[in-house]
Scaffold this active site. Sequence first.
Site, short mmCIF file in Angstrom:
data_model
loop_
_atom_site.label_atom_id
_atom_site.label_comp_id
_atom_site.label_asym_id
_atom_site.label_seq_id
_atom_site.Cartn_x
_atom_site.Cartn_y
_atom_site.Cartn_z
N SER A 132 0.52 -1.62 0.37
CA SER A 132 0.22 0.41 0.08
C SER A 132 0.55 1.35 0.31
CB SER A 132 -0.85 0.27 1.09
OG SER A 132 -1.67 0.97 1.60
N TYR A 156 -1.26 -1.49 11.16
CA TYR A 156 -1.55 -1.41 9.19
C TYR A 156 -0.40 -1.63 8.46
CZ TYR A 156 -3.57 -1.65 4.71
OH TYR A 156 -3.64 -1.39 3.82
N LYS A 160 2.03 -3.40 6.58
CA LYS A 160 2.98 -3.99 5.06
C LYS A 160 4.51 -3.87 4.76
CE LYS A 160 -1.25 -4.40 3.34
NZ LYS A 160 -1.96 -5.39 2.23
#
Length: 347
Positions: A132, A156, A160
């Site tokens: 992302s 989060y 990644k």
Amino acid sequence: MVKKAQKIIVAGGAGYIGSHVVVELLGAGRDVLIIDNFSNSHPEAINRITKLAPGNVELLERDLINPAHKNDIISAVKDFDADSAIHLAGLKAVGESVAEPVRYYETNIGSALTLLSALEAADANTIVFSSSATVYGELNQNPVDETGLTGATNPYGRTKLFIEDILKDLCASAPKWKAINLRYFNPVGAHPSGQIGEDPNGVPNNLFPFIAQVAVGRREKLSIFGDDYDTRDGTGVRDYIHVVDLARGHLAALDYLFAREENGAIDVNLGTGAGVSVLEAVAAFKRASNKDIPYQIAPRRDGDVAEIYADARLANELFNWRADKTIEDMCADHWRWQSNNPNGYKD
Ligand code: UD1
């Protein structure tokens, strides 16, 4: 003739992005094994996929972090005789990750590790990972290219980055491994058929699903998080990308990776290269849906940046991909999905 990956594992293949990726793979004649536990997706998505794109698709309903499922997953990946994997399984809500960091680390990193063990056992050594643009820190200039400074601001985003690094370590450990970390900007829209799309649980965190639920009458009004940013109209600017363009990007990445002589892991942005403000997105959705989108201006949301959009040239140079669809296409297709399925797959 260039050899292409024929048999592809899609972990998280029933989800919003995964379902669109599977449709593109099947459309290109690839065989797919979906691994999904339906924790944030719906079995109906699989029925719709099979109607949209006839082809060879199998489902393994297992949880990548359940130790009792690990052997089944390893055997299934071997039996399927996989060539490659696309890894999209994981949790993705920023706020939830702040509240439940351990669950996020366990789920996202654990899923990736199980999948890698299964690929190793099946001697399949190429993987495309769903990363992302959230991995870019706040200090970059727009457009952001892949050399931009990384620095996640929440658990989060850190999962990644960790998984990107795990793939880099793996590729450095043995020359047989090849990986691409696809750094998505803001995926929106839906398949033009209106049959598959985003179906978030609970109150949507992201802009497009929220706007769509206001347009369809499920929510009263949108809150716009800040109108005093240093942007052209004061609202946040993002690089929205149509989910079908994004899905095509996975196929292009996979083919590039499979044919590539060099090993190693590379990071590649998937975006359009253009920014759209919140007010511009609202106006475009209003035109596409012919519905009123009432909104109020609310305080800024913690962790938001004013503006971020991609330098999307690398994907074009490496695998001849570019996003074709406009913000009008994104809104029209998102609206078709939402208006045909006001309550998502539950209808
Ligand atoms: C968010 C995540 C990002 C994740 C991406 C997935 C944060 C800080 N970042 O990106 O890690 O990869 O989703 O697509 O959550 N907005 C409103 N009202 C709303 C919702 C959003 O005004 O109800 C605004 C936001 O302030 C922002 C823009 O709309 O300016 C886009 O927001 P969103 O769709 O949540 O995406 P990001 O925050 O860019």
